[in-house]
Enzyme design. Structure first.
Site, PDB file in Angstrom:
ATOM      1  N   HIS A 141       1.847  11.137  -1.369  1.00  0.00           N
ATOM      2  CA  HIS A 141       0.952  10.723  -0.296  1.00  0.00           C
ATOM      3  C   HIS A 141       0.995  11.836   0.752  1.00  0.00           C
ATOM      4  O   HIS A 141       1.805  11.800   1.669  1.00  0.00           O
ATOM      5  CB  HIS A 141       1.350   9.379   0.311  1.00  0.00           C
ATOM      6  CG  HIS A 141       0.329   8.842   1.274  1.00  0.00           C
ATOM      7  ND1 HIS A 141       0.674   8.159   2.421  1.00  0.00           N
ATOM      8  CD2 HIS A 141      -1.026   8.896   1.268  1.00  0.00           C
ATOM      9  CE1 HIS A 141      -0.427   7.811   3.077  1.00  0.00           C
ATOM     10  NE2 HIS A 141      -1.472   8.247   2.393  1.00  0.00           N
ATOM     11  N   HIS A 193       0.843  -1.196   0.000  1.00  0.00           N
ATOM     12  CA  HIS A 193       0.000   0.000   0.000  1.00  0.00           C
ATOM     13  C   HIS A 193       0.882   1.251   0.000  1.00  0.00           C
ATOM     14  O   HIS A 193       1.822   1.368   0.776  1.00  0.00           O
ATOM     15  CB  HIS A 193      -0.890  -0.032   1.256  1.00  0.00           C
ATOM     16  CG  HIS A 193      -1.641   1.225   1.507  1.00  0.00           C
ATOM     17  ND1 HIS A 193      -1.416   2.011   2.614  1.00  0.00           N
ATOM     18  CD2 HIS A 193      -2.607   1.849   0.786  1.00  0.00           C
ATOM     19  CE1 HIS A 193      -2.214   3.052   2.579  1.00  0.00           C
ATOM     20  NE2 HIS A 193      -2.952   2.975   1.480  1.00  0.00           N
TER      21      HIS A 193
END
Length: 284
Positions: A83, A6
Site C-alpha cells: 500500500h 480495508h
C-alpha cells in the site's frame, strides 16, 4: 453481513521499503533522494490497520483485503503486500497464518480478496495460485453460486478466494472473480456517506460486494495538515460513520448492503455493529 478490514496488511509496512513501483515517478524519486523525509510521511498515510491478521480474525473480521506485490529487487518468488510501500510480511507466511487460524476455528468462513498484483508476471501469478492451493487445499470453495453457511459446513470448506485478475481466474476453478468495491475517495465523512447512499439508490451489484466506509486523504489535505496521519484523520469521524453502519439492512434487496469495509479495526465497535446487523435478517 460481513466485516472487511480495508488494506488488511498495512499494520506491517516496512519503514525501510522503497516506494511501490505503482506510484508516481515523482514520489518514487523523492523516496530515493529524500528517504528520511518522504518515507515517514508516506508510511503514516498508508497505514490503515494496527492489529495483526490473527488479531483481526479474532476481532471478528471475515473478509481480508490482501494487496499482493513483488518488489523489483526482491527474491524471485518472495511476494509481499503493498500500500504505497511494501510489507515486511510475506504472502506465503500470512496465508499459512490464516490457514492455521481456520484449522482451530472449523466453523468459521473467510473471504480473501487478492488484488493489485503490483509487479507480478504470469509465472508469479501461477506461483501464487499454487501457494494458495497448497496452503488451503480442500478448505477452498470452488467458483459457482454463492453458497450458504450450511453448504460450506457440510463440505468442510472455509475459504472463498477472490482474485482480481480475470485471465488467471479463468484457468482456476478454485478462484472467484474480483468483488466490486464502493470506494468513495473522500476526505469528509459526510461526502463519503452521500456517495454510498447514491450507490445504494443506483442499485447494488448481484452477489457479493463491498461498501467502504474508509476515508481517503488527498494531497491538499496532507499539505494542510502536516502533523496528522490517516489514523488521526479517521478516528474522530468513526462515530459518524458507525451511525450509518447501524442503519444498514443486510439481505438481497436492491438497497441492502453486503460486506462493509473499515480502517483501524479494533479502535471502536465497528465489527460488532456490522455483526449485529445480521439480527435484522432473523427478524424478517
Amino acid at each position: 453481513m460481513q466485516t472487511w478490514s480495508h488494506d488488511t496488511m498495512t499494520y506491517c509496512l516496512d519503514k525501510k521499503s522503497p516506494i511501490a513501483q505503482s506510484q508516481s515517478r515523482l514520489l518514487q524519486l523523492l523516496g530515493k533522494v529524500l528517504p528520511c523525509i518522504t518515507r515517514p510521511i508516506v508510511l503514516k498515510w498508508s497505514t490503515t490497520q494496527v492489529l495483526g491478521v490473527t488479531e483481526q480474525l479474532d476481532a471478528g473480521v471475515r473478509y481480508l483485503d490482501l494487496r499482493v506485490a513483488h518488489m523489483p529487487e526482491g527474491s524471485e518468488n518472495n511476494l509481499h503486500f503493498v500500500h504505497m510501500v511494501y510489507s515486511t510480511a510475506l504472502v506465503e507466511d500470512t496465508l499459512t497464518e490464516i490457514s492455521e487460524w481456520l484449522e482451530s476455528h472449523p466453523q468459521e468462513v473467510v473471504i480473501l480478496a487478492c488484488r493489485d498484483f503490483d509487479g507480478l508476471t504470469d509465472n508469479l501469478h501461477e506461483y501464487l495460485v499454487a501457494c494458495i492451493n497448497n496452503i488451503f487445499g480442500d478448505m477452498l470453495c470452488p467458483r459457482g453460486e454463492v453458497p450458504t453457511l450450511n453448504q460450506l459446513w457440510t463440505r468442510g470448506q472455509q475459504v472463498i478466494l477472490s482474485y482480481e485478475e480475470a485471465s488467471v481466474v479463468s484457468r482456476h476453478r478454485e478462484l472467484w472473480p474480483g468483488i466490486p468495491y464502493w470506494w468513495g475517495d473522500q476526505v469528509k465523512p459526510q461526502e463519503l456517506i452521500h456517495y454510498l447512499e447514491h450507490m445504494k439508490r443506483c442499485g447494488r451489484p448481484g452477489g457479493l460486494f463491498v461498501a467502504g466506509i474508509n476515508l481517503t486523504e488527498n494531497l491538499m489535505y496532507i499539505l494542510a495538515h502536516p502533523t496528522e496521519s490517516l489514523e488521526k484523520m479517521t478516528l474522530p469521524n468513526l462515530p459518524y460513520l458507525r451511525a450509518w453502519v447501524r442503519e444498514q439492512c443486510p439481505g438481497p434487496g436492491v438497497r441492502c448492503t453486503n460486506i462493509i469495509a473499515g480502517d483501524f479495526i479494533g479502535a471502536d465497535t465497528f465489527v460488532s455493529d456490522v455483526i449485529r446487523l445480521n439480527d435484522k435478517l432473523l427478524r424478517c
